[in-house]
Enzyme design. Structure first.
Site, PDB file in Angstrom:
ATOM      1  CG  HIS A 161      47.546  93.574  57.290  1.00 54.64           C
ATOM      2  ND1 HIS A 161      48.666  92.796  57.155  1.00 54.64           N
ATOM      3  CD2 HIS A 161      47.563  94.436  56.247  1.00 54.64           C
ATOM      4  CE1 HIS A 161      49.321  93.154  56.061  1.00 54.64           C
ATOM      5  NE2 HIS A 161      48.674  94.149  55.496  1.00 54.64           N
ATOM      6  CD  GLU A 195      50.807  85.961  56.152  1.00 51.66           C
ATOM      7  OE1 GLU A 195      50.135  85.648  57.151  1.00 51.66           O
ATOM      8  OE2 GLU A 195      50.985  85.213  55.184  1.00 51.66           O
ATOM      9  CG  ASP A 249      60.092  95.137  50.594  1.00 52.21           C
ATOM     10  OD1 ASP A 249      60.855  94.368  51.201  1.00 52.21           O
ATOM     11  OD2 ASP A 249      59.654  96.185  51.089  1.00 52.21           O
ATOM     12  NE  ARG A 253      41.121 107.886  48.540  1.00 51.31           N
ATOM     13  CZ  ARG A 253      42.136 108.341  49.260  1.00 51.31           C
ATOM     14  NH1 ARG A 253      42.885 107.500  49.940  1.00 51.31           N
ATOM     15  NH2 ARG A 253      42.407 109.627  49.316  1.00 51.31           N
ATOM     16  CD1 TRP A 298      50.759  94.428  43.347  1.00 45.82           C
ATOM     17  CD2 TRP A 298      51.775  95.491  45.016  1.00 45.82           C
ATOM     18  NE1 TRP A 298      50.786  93.566  44.414  1.00 45.82           N
ATOM     19  CE2 TRP A 298      51.406  94.180  45.453  1.00 45.82           C
ATOM     20  CE3 TRP A 298      52.439  96.331  45.912  1.00 45.82           C
ATOM     21  CZ2 TRP A 298      51.675  93.725  46.742  1.00 45.82           C
ATOM     22  CZ3 TRP A 298      52.706  95.871  47.195  1.00 45.82           C
ATOM     23  CH2 TRP A 298      52.327  94.588  47.604  1.00 45.82           C
ATOM     24  CG  HIS A 339      58.237  91.525  53.174  1.00 45.66           C
ATOM     25  ND1 HIS A 339      58.062  90.723  54.278  1.00 45.66           N
ATOM     26  CD2 HIS A 339      57.017  92.058  52.901  1.00 45.66           C
ATOM     27  CE1 HIS A 339      56.790  90.782  54.662  1.00 45.66           C
ATOM     28  NE2 HIS A 339      56.136  91.575  53.839  1.00 45.66           N
ATOM     29  CE  LYS A 341      48.417  90.456  47.744  1.00 46.24           C
ATOM     30  NZ  LYS A 341      49.579  90.577  46.869  1.00 46.24           N
ATOM     31  CE  LYS A 396      42.032 105.801  53.315  1.00 49.07           C
ATOM     32  NZ  LYS A 396      42.617 104.625  53.995  1.00 49.07           N
TER      33      LYS A 396
END
Length: 768
Positions: A701, A672, A606, A16, A568, A648, A115, A19
């Site tokens: 975000h 969202e 969710d 990473r 996920w 959600h 997405k 990041k």
């Protein structure tokens, strides 16, 4: 001779590094030059991995600081006015301003995020207008192509195709983005001409939209016209048109007739197009065969993949064949090496990015030299597949029996929503326009540090639990001070909303470093579902009970839904996804019922990934939505009428699934909507949602703090569509990626805006 190729590689680095580099830059600890040097080091490491694995065409231009769709928009100067008006001092900050809404001391509303097809990767949505000007203002493709050339391999620049760029964008004035094709093509032609001046002989143009349902005009007219122009603009360049995530189906015939040199086909998700492509490919066309799954982490069946490659060689000769992953390896971790914490039996079944490239090279070698050249590897592969099939870790008879016993009555609440709502009002006593959050609160540096210390045994579990309780109490006191009506415990004990539950469920395995990019610097470490799933013990009850003991206000029980856990995770490929999802739903159902028994009055399950899992072709949607909705209902329907079920969803076009959303029958759904400026509300104008709704009133975000007036404006737009007795007030999503100094003032402004809107209602809206 066949060629071993790759469409793209993970851009985050093996550890990473991206990041860490971009977040250091955002924090002001490093310079633009420092960030660019870090990026160059990541690219060099990626090319070295691919070279060592035997890849002969190295992709360049697949790297991005944040997102490849944003990169294409930025390259062609598709910068909306609000960003030009707030333009920071350098291009790097302008780029991050578009991505995050805050950079270089400037702030404004970031680009919408959604997405990338049916993956968990998010791309930034370019904004276009009727008179949009396209110009090649920035060309990193040439620079990266030159960087890669030192690895003594053919370098293949990767660019997002014009049709995909336009069709994935949004219009800000109601015009059709596709009408801008003639404006876009000159910029693309210039890009190809500049690339032809480098050492590149092939250019990969990604057009994933070609696997979607497109109208006849796009396929029969615009697609041929587009590629006739591009091919003519740079005769020295050979174009590889790359499609992935599914089958071209009815679009295949036109794609085969395009003036291109190569066509990439996803033969993992689009196996049906293989024979037709072999028969229809003209003698001038090279076929790139996507035989290795670029989206999952299981070892390939090399014998089966090689059989397809051999069939292609018999039909069109090896000289016209490339062997490749099905899509970019952006969606899988970099390297399995070092994952010694995995159960050895499970590890034997896996292949990450580096290992998938080795599989590509093995198939290519066998195609060129014969199966005997990889005889040992083929036997080893067969053995691993056989061991997985026979493993006792995979199958659990009690779980399968429970799934088989599911009845229709298990999928429905006892009473309709109108009845439930009255009973819930009598229990909860909430005001009009009740305020809440989606679930998580900031995961601070101290919290992450203590979690790591506990994991490494530096501190004991008792000390770690005391620390977590202090974090939860802090979150509760903050929420009470801000004035929220329905509280959450903040999820301090959770590393990730999916991984946390996976660690407590049977049938999951976990990596130490199996990171993939979700968006920007946000990386996730998907669990691996290798076997039948069941709940070993209650997962959240103790934390909920402790939290509720701290306050008189209702605290939501927070769970991740079965479809999202499925989507996920890296999911087993040896049984239908439906079966795995129902197993997950039964595990979550047990937890929901236990929360209710413990006294929890509101349970949130969710499902942000429900839309993400929708098949790319409309003809395939009904079956998926049926079992996805059934899975949610199975998880949620076991409670009494007075228990309020929330869910959600985020970053999706809900018009496609509004019927399914209604069928889920959640008492409250939060969505969202802030980045899209409440555009999703149009869905609810034409399709009235019967239950309660919480459209997100500010974008979490972005690090910017919205003013009260901005949130009031969002609320007013919502009230124009949603009756006040159905409207909840909440942010777009969870707050774990933000800092408390951003969260507290933003929520304070949100509560103030809700109270202002509440006081402006003609009379107090009673819950009916």
């Amino acid at each position: 001779m066949a060629i071993a190729t790759n469409l793209g590689f993970s851009r985050i680095g093996a550890n990473r590094e991206l990041k860490k580099a971009v977040e250091a830059y955002w924090a002001g600890r490093t310079s633009p030059d420092d960030l660019r040097k870090s990026a160059a080091a990541i690219r060099a490491a990626n090319w070295q991995i691919q070279t060592d694995a035997g890849i002969e065409h190295l992709p360049s231009g697949d790297f991005s600081f944040y997102d490849h769709v944003l990169d294409a928009a930025f390259a062609f100067d598709l910068i909306p006015r609000r960003f030009r008006n707030e333009a920071p001092a350098n291009d790097l900050d302008l780029y991050f301003l578009m991505a995050r809404g805050l950079a270089g001391g400037r702030q404004t509303q970031a680009l919408e995020m959604t997405k990338w097809f049916d993956t968990n990767y998010h791309y930034l949505v370019p904004e276009l207008e009727r008179e949009q000007v396209f110009r090649l203002a920035r060309n990193t493709s040439v620079e990266q192509s030159k960087e890669a050339s030192r690895f003594r391999r053919a370098v293949r620049p990767v660019i997002l195709g014009p049709l995909s760029l336009l069709l994935l964008s949004k219009s800000t004035d109601g015009s059709n983005p596709l009408n801008l094709l003639d404006r876009a093509l000159p910029a693309y032609e210039e890009l190809l001409q500049q690339l032809s001046a480098t050492d590149a002989t092939w250019v990969q143009i990604d057009e994933p939209v070609l696997v979607l349902d497109l109208n006849n005009e796009v396929i029969q007219q615009e697609l041929p016209r587009c590629y006739e122009r591009l091919a003519a603009s740079a005769p020295g360049i050979r174009i590889l048109l790359a499609t992935y995530f599914g089958s071209l189906k009815e679009n295949l015939d036109v794609a085969l007739r395009l003036p291109i040199s190569g066509l990439h086909l996803d033969l993992v998700r689009g196996r049906d197009q293989f024979e037709k492509a072999l028969k229809g490919a003209p003698s001038s066309l090279t076929l790139s065969l996507g035989l290795i799954d670029g989206r999952n982490i299981w070892k390939s069946n090399l014998t089966a993949a090689l059989a397809l490659a051999e069939k292609a060689a018999d039909a069109i000769s090896t000289d016209r064949i490339m062997i490749a992953p099905s899509c970019s390896l952006l969606h899988v971790p970099v390297d399995l090496t070092g994952e010694d914490a995995l159960p050895a039996e499970v590890r034997d079944w896996l292949a990450f990015g580096k290992q998938k490239l080795e599989e590509v090279s093995l198939i290519t070698k066998a195609l060129n030299l014969g199966r005997s050249a990889i005889a040992d590897q083929l036997e080893e592969n067969k053995g691993a597949l056989a061991r997985r099939t026979a493993s006792k870790l995979v199958f659990e008879s009690t779980v399968r029996a429970r799934v088989a016993a599911i009845m229709a009555s298990d999928l429905s609440r006892k009473s309709p929503h109108t009845v439930r709502k009255k009973k819930q009002a009598e229990v909860l006593h909430l005001p009009s326009l009740p305020t809440t959050t989606i679930g998580s609160f900031p995961q601070t540096e101290q919290l992450r540090r203590e979690r790591l210390r506990a994991r490494n045994g530096v501190i004991g579990q008792a000390a770690y639990k005391r620390f977590l309780k202090k974090e939860i109490e802090y979150a509760i006191r903050q929420q009470e001070e801000i004035g929220l009506d329905v509280l959450v415990h903040g999820e301090a004990e959770r590393n990730d909303m999916v991984e946390y539950f996976g660690e407590l469920l049977q049938g999951f395995a976990f990596t130490r470093n199996g990171w993939v990019q979700s968006y920007g610097s946000r990386c996730v470490k998907p669990p691996i579902i290798y076997g039948d799933v069941s709940r070993k013990a209650p997962m959240t009850i103790e934390w909920w009970q402790f939290t509720q003991s701290l306050t008189n206000r209702p605290v939501k029980g927070m769970l991740t839904g079965p479809v999202t856990i499925l989507q996920w995770s890296f999911v087993r490929d040896d049984q239908p996804r439906r079966d795995t999802c129902l197993q997950l739903a039964l595990a979550i159902r047990d937890e929901v019922i236990d929360l209710e028994r413990a006294g929890c009055k509101i349970v949130q399950i969710d499902e942000p990934a429900l839309r993400e899992g929708l098949p790319l072709r409309a003809a395939d949607a009904t079956e998926y939505l049926s079992w996805a909705v059934d899975s949610f209902k199975l998880a949620s329907a076991g409670v009494q009428d007075a228990t309020q079920i929330h869910t959600h969803m985020c970053y999706a076009n809900f018009q496609d699934i509004i019927g399914a959303i209604s069928a889920m029958d959640a008492d409250v759904i939060s969505l969202e909507s802030a980045r899209s400026r409440m555009e999703l509300l149009q869905t609810f104008v034409t399709s009235r949602y019967p239950n309660d709704l919480g459209p997100g009133v500010y974008d979490i975000h972005s690090p910017r703090v919205p003013e009260k007036a901005e949130i009031e404006s969002s609320l007013q737009r919502a009230l124009e569509v949603i009756p006040p007795e159905q409207l909840w007030v909440n942010p777009d999503c969870g707050l774990k990626t933000r800092k408390w100094e951003e969260v507290a003032p933003a929520l304070t402004n949100m509560v103030a805006a809700a109270r202002s809107a509440r006081s402006a209602l003609p009379t107090r809206v009673e819950t009916t």
